[in-house]
Scaffold this motif. Structure first.
Motif, PDB file in Angstrom:
ATOM      1  N   THR A 208     -39.524 -53.163  70.783  1.00  0.00           N
ATOM      2  CA  THR A 208     -38.853 -52.453  71.556  1.00  0.00           C
ATOM      3  C   THR A 208     -37.681 -53.072  72.217  1.00  0.00           C
ATOM      4  O   THR A 208     -36.791 -52.577  72.338  1.00  0.00           O
ATOM      5  N   LYS A 211     -34.933 -53.107  70.079  1.00  0.00           N
ATOM      6  CA  LYS A 211     -34.300 -51.555  70.016  1.00  0.00           C
ATOM      7  C   LYS A 211     -34.790 -50.901  68.725  1.00  0.00           C
ATOM      8  O   LYS A 211     -33.781 -50.097  68.280  1.00  0.00           O
ATOM      9  N   LYS A 214     -37.577 -46.622  70.765  1.00  0.00           N
ATOM     10  CA  LYS A 214     -37.530 -46.839  72.319  1.00  0.00           C
ATOM     11  C   LYS A 214     -38.712 -45.707  72.865  1.00  0.00           C
ATOM     12  O   LYS A 214     -38.807 -44.707  72.397  1.00  0.00           O
ATOM     13  N   TRP A 222     -34.628 -52.118  79.073  1.00  0.00           N
ATOM     14  CA  TRP A 222     -35.798 -52.246  78.392  1.00  0.00           C
ATOM     15  C   TRP A 222     -36.799 -52.600  79.381  1.00  0.00           C
ATOM     16  O   TRP A 222     -36.503 -53.347  80.446  1.00  0.00           O
TER      17      TRP A 222
END
Length: 264
Positions: A208, A211, A214, A222
């Motif tokens: 995550t 990216k 998400k 984040w």
């Protein structure tokens, strides 16, 4: 102390080899986060890398055809879960991709397949044996209940904690033994599930951060993935191990052999 260091190095090396598929995926995620790949969308490039890596593993015999069958099964199971979770908004894949179905890039199934790849390779490299494994009907029913709960928990009661409690009578006596060098070690099966789930959660945080996908709370900036996700991965790794074990049992049954030293 020297023997301990040698054993630790051996253990780490075999773990690294078992995680090779996952390592390549994460390296590709990092590359595409920092570098724009020309001519091809990010998700399709990741798919190309996954397919190529799978081909290399088979060609070099680092994975067997039987292990590939398990990986394909888990790829399909993971892809089905992704389609559902993205549809209801649990997470999203924001980048462009040619090979997307319902907002889900096809490569995403390989992230689940990499978990199955790890289980298969670790089983072989560490010469795993399991004692106290439950009867097939019990393990398969538990696996099906866990998987079904990933779909139904948005509409009815979330049974995940009850399913975790069910692990105590089902796997409370199960012990996995693994060999490093000339020594064999033992660990409660439930502890091994939890450890693997924890490291997958760390990998999810890395994904995550790059990216690749998400969660809703990561749209603006984040954030660390909620620690509760460790429980989800804990349950998911149980499904993958059960699939591996029961396919091994099925193969033994069809071939007329019984290796009680492996699963008992």
């Amino acid at each position: 102390m020297q023997n301990f260091a040698i054993q630790l190095i051996r253990f780490g090396w075999n773990q690294a080899l078992s995680c090779l598929f996952a390592v390549v995926i994460f390296a590709s995620m990092a590359l595409t986060h920092f570098v724009d790949i020309p001519l091809i969308p990010r998700y399709d490039f990741l798919l190309l890398v996954c397919v190529l890596m799978q081909w290399i593993l088979i060609r070099t015999k680092l994975e067997t055809i039987d292990e590939l069958k398990v990986i394909i099964v888990f790829h399909l199971i993971g892809l089905a879960l992704e389609l559902y979770k993205v549809h209801i908004g649990s997470w999203s894949y924001p980048a462009e991709g040619w090979l997307k179905i319902g907002g889900v890039p096809i490569y995403s199934g390989f992230m689940y397949a990499s978990v199955a790849s790890y289980v298969c390779q670790a089983w072989r490299r560490f010469k795993l044996t399991i004692s106290g494994w439950p009867p097939p009907l019990v393990s398969i029913a538990l696996s099906a209940a866990i998987y079904l709960n990933f779909f139904t928990n948005h509409y009815i009661y979330d049974f995940r904690y009850l399913l975790m409690l069910a692990l105590l009578p089902v796997f409370g006596r199960a012990v996995v033994r693994f060999t490093v060098g000339a020594r064999t070690y033992a660990m409660p099966m439930i502890v091994s599930y939890l450890l693997i789930g924890f490291f997958i959660w760390i990998a999810e945080n890395i994904s995550t951060y790059f990216k690749v996908w998400k969660y809703p709370n990561q749209e603006v900036a984040w954030h660390v993935v909620h620690w509760g996700k460790i429980g989800s991965w804990f349950l998911l790794i149980i499904i993958s191990v059960i699939i591996v074990v029961e396919l091994k049992r099925l193969k033994e049954t069809l071939s007329g052999t019984k290796r009680s030293d492996v699963i008992s």
